[in-house]
Design a protein around this motif. Structure first.
Motif, PDB file in Angstrom:
ATOM      1  N   ASP A   1     -67.894 -80.203 -19.501  1.00 17.20           N
ATOM      2  CA  ASP A   1     -69.334 -80.209 -19.705  1.00 17.20           C
ATOM      3  C   ASP A   1     -70.057 -80.845 -18.512  1.00 17.20           C
ATOM      4  O   ASP A   1     -71.080 -80.336 -18.055  1.00 17.20           O
ATOM      5  N   CYS A   2     -69.508 -81.951 -17.999  1.00 14.41           N
ATOM      6  CA  CYS A   2     -70.121 -82.612 -16.830  1.00 14.41           C
ATOM      7  C   CYS A   2     -70.106 -81.691 -15.612  1.00 14.41           C
ATOM      8  O   CYS A   2     -71.117 -81.554 -14.916  1.00 14.41           O
ATOM      9  N   VAL A   3     -68.965 -81.055 -15.354  1.00 15.54           N
ATOM     10  CA  VAL A   3     -68.847 -80.155 -14.200  1.00 15.54           C
ATOM     11  C   VAL A   3     -69.798 -78.974 -14.363  1.00 15.54           C
ATOM     12  O   VAL A   3     -70.484 -78.575 -13.422  1.00 15.54           O
ATOM     13  N   SER A   4     -69.887 -78.452 -15.573  1.00 14.57           N
ATOM     14  CA  SER A   4     -70.778 -77.323 -15.826  1.00 14.57           C
ATOM     15  C   SER A   4     -72.237 -77.704 -15.611  1.00 14.57           C
ATOM     16  O   SER A   4     -73.006 -76.965 -14.986  1.00 14.57           O
ATOM     17  N   LYS A   5     -72.641 -78.875 -16.111  1.00 13.55           N
ATOM     18  CA  LYS A   5     -74.024 -79.322 -15.932  1.00 13.55           C
ATOM     19  C   LYS A   5     -74.338 -79.581 -14.461  1.00 13.55           C
ATOM     20  O   LYS A   5     -75.431 -79.265 -13.985  1.00 13.55           O
ATOM     21  N   MET A   6     -73.371 -80.139 -13.735  1.00 11.90           N
ATOM     22  CA  MET A   6     -73.596 -80.375 -12.306  1.00 11.90           C
ATOM     23  C   MET A   6     -73.721 -79.054 -11.561  1.00 11.90           C
ATOM     24  O   MET A   6     -74.586 -78.900 -10.701  1.00 11.90           O
TER      25      MET A   6
ATOM     26  N   TRP B   1     -77.501 -86.024  -1.870  1.00 14.41           N
ATOM     27  CA  TRP B   1     -76.972 -84.694  -2.187  1.00 14.41           C
ATOM     28  C   TRP B   1     -75.478 -84.631  -1.884  1.00 14.41           C
ATOM     29  O   TRP B   1     -74.691 -84.194  -2.711  1.00 14.41           O
ATOM     30  N   ASN B   2     -75.083 -85.071  -0.712  1.00 13.37           N
ATOM     31  CA  ASN B   2     -73.674 -85.021  -0.326  1.00 13.37           C
ATOM     32  C   ASN B   2     -72.808 -85.892  -1.232  1.00 13.37           C
ATOM     33  O   ASN B   2     -71.685 -85.519  -1.579  1.00 13.37           O
ATOM     34  N   ASP B   3     -73.308 -87.058  -1.642  1.00 14.04           N
ATOM     35  CA  ASP B   3     -72.565 -87.932  -2.548  1.00 14.04           C
ATOM     36  C   ASP B   3     -72.367 -87.271  -3.918  1.00 14.04           C
ATOM     37  O   ASP B   3     -71.267 -87.302  -4.481  1.00 14.04           O
ATOM     38  N   ILE B   4     -73.424 -86.689  -4.435  1.00 14.68           N
ATOM     39  CA  ILE B   4     -73.329 -86.018  -5.738  1.00 14.68           C
ATOM     40  C   ILE B   4     -72.373 -84.836  -5.658  1.00 14.68           C
ATOM     41  O   ILE B   4     -71.530 -84.633  -6.543  1.00 14.68           O
ATOM     42  N   TYR B   5     -72.472 -84.067  -4.603  1.00 14.90           N
ATOM     43  CA  TYR B   5     -71.603 -82.900  -4.450  1.00 14.90           C
ATOM     44  C   TYR B   5     -70.150 -83.333  -4.297  1.00 14.90           C
ATOM     45  O   TYR B   5     -69.239 -82.682  -4.818  1.00 14.90           O
ATOM     46  N   SER B   6     -69.908 -84.446  -3.651  1.00 11.78           N
ATOM     47  CA  SER B   6     -68.557 -84.982  -3.505  1.00 11.78           C
ATOM     48  C   SER B   6     -67.956 -85.347  -4.866  1.00 11.78           C
ATOM     49  O   SER B   6     -66.774 -85.079  -5.132  1.00 11.78           O
ATOM     50  N   VAL B   7     -68.760 -85.964  -5.724  1.00  9.41           N
ATOM     51  CA  VAL B   7     -68.294 -86.294  -7.078  1.00  9.41           C
ATOM     52  C   VAL B   7     -67.963 -85.011  -7.841  1.00  9.41           C
ATOM     53  O   VAL B   7     -66.935 -84.915  -8.516  1.00  9.41           O
ATOM     54  N   PHE B   8     -68.825 -84.018  -7.735  1.00  9.19           N
ATOM     55  CA  PHE B   8     -68.602 -82.723  -8.383  1.00  9.19           C
ATOM     56  C   PHE B   8     -67.261 -82.115  -7.954  1.00  9.19           C
ATOM     57  O   PHE B   8     -66.447 -81.710  -8.784  1.00  9.19           O
TER      58      PHE B   8
ATOM     59  N   GLN C   1     -74.768 -76.225 -12.736  1.00 11.42           N
ATOM     60  CA  GLN C   1     -76.074 -75.657 -13.078  1.00 11.42           C
ATOM     61  C   GLN C   1     -77.176 -76.353 -12.291  1.00 11.42           C
ATOM     62  O   GLN C   1     -78.108 -75.714 -11.806  1.00 11.42           O
ATOM     63  N   MET C   2     -77.056 -77.667 -12.144  1.00 12.79           N
ATOM     64  CA  MET C   2     -78.046 -78.422 -11.379  1.00 12.79           C
ATOM     65  C   MET C   2     -78.059 -77.950  -9.920  1.00 12.79           C
ATOM     66  O   MET C   2     -79.117 -77.773  -9.327  1.00 12.79           O
ATOM     67  N   PHE C   3     -76.873 -77.739  -9.349  1.00 14.23           N
ATOM     68  CA  PHE C   3     -76.813 -77.289  -7.952  1.00 14.23           C
ATOM     69  C   PHE C   3     -77.478 -75.922  -7.802  1.00 14.23           C
ATOM     70  O   PHE C   3     -78.176 -75.665  -6.831  1.00 14.23           O
ATOM     71  N   ILE C   4     -77.271 -75.058  -8.784  1.00 18.78           N
ATOM     72  CA  ILE C   4     -77.858 -73.722  -8.728  1.00 18.78           C
ATOM     73  C   ILE C   4     -79.381 -73.801  -8.834  1.00 18.78           C
ATOM     74  O   ILE C   4     -80.109 -73.174  -8.072  1.00 18.78           O
ATOM     75  N   GLU C   5     -79.871 -74.581  -9.798  1.00 17.62           N
ATOM     76  CA  GLU C   5     -81.302 -74.594 -10.096  1.00 17.62           C
ATOM     77  C   GLU C   5     -82.126 -75.496  -9.179  1.00 17.62           C
ATOM     78  O   GLU C   5     -83.295 -75.237  -8.949  1.00 17.62           O
ATOM     79  N   LYS C   6     -81.517 -76.594  -8.665  1.00 16.66           N
ATOM     80  CA  LYS C   6     -82.329 -77.605  -7.994  1.00 16.66           C
ATOM     81  C   LYS C   6     -81.834 -77.989  -6.606  1.00 16.66           C
ATOM     82  O   LYS C   6     -82.263 -79.004  -6.074  1.00 16.66           O
ATOM     83  N   SER C   7     -80.967 -77.188  -6.032  1.00 19.64           N
ATOM     84  CA  SER C   7     -80.373 -77.581  -4.751  1.00 19.64           C
ATOM     85  C   SER C   7     -81.421 -77.771  -3.655  1.00 19.64           C
ATOM     86  O   SER C   7     -81.328 -78.707  -2.866  1.00 19.64           O
ATOM     87  N   ASP C   8     -82.439 -76.920  -3.596  1.00 26.02           N
ATOM     88  CA  ASP C   8     -83.466 -77.062  -2.558  1.00 26.02           C
ATOM     89  C   ASP C   8     -84.207 -78.389  -2.686  1.00 26.02           C
ATOM     90  O   ASP C   8     -84.427 -79.088  -1.700  1.00 26.02           O
TER      91      ASP C   8
END
Length: 121
Positions: free
Chosen positions: A76-81, A100-107, A83-90
């Protein structure tokens, strides 16, 4: 395991009355009647029902998907992350590239450490 259920609608939704797929989401039941070729993916085990078909024929294809991530909470966490990258990456990238890089690293770490790719091949 069957982590996700999929209902692929085959009939034209105007060719039958009734037959909605009703999913219990939180405290509400949400009815779905999609166009031919459209599919609804939902967690297996969610309370659901198909309402009676009053006229015509309802044709669907139902199948199940096993996720590479067995743990439901991590999945669920990976899926929500994702979705967040898809919808809010810009917005996130423009706000602070380091965050951004820190969050993506956790993902990526979650996917790498919890995915069981042997189970899907």
């Amino acid at each position: 395991r069957t982590d996700y259920s999929v209902t692929l609608f085959l009939s034209d939704k105007d060719s039958y009355d009734g037959g909605e797929l009703s999913l219990n989401v939180g405290n509400a039941n949400i009815d779905y009647k999609l166009e031919p070729g459209e599919a609804l993916i939902y967690p297996t085990g969610i309370k659901h029902q198909v309402k009676p078909v009053k006229s015509g024929k309802r044709r669907v294809c139902v199948f199940w998907i096993e996720s590479a991530i067995q743990n439901m909470i991590i999945r669920d966490c990976v899926s929500k992350m994702a979705q967040m990258f898809i919808e809010k990456s810009d917005k996130i990238q423009n706000f602070d590239e380091e965050i951004w890089n820190d969050i993506y690293s956790v993902f990526l770490s979650l996917k790498r450490n919890y995915a069981n790719y042997d189970s899907i091949f």
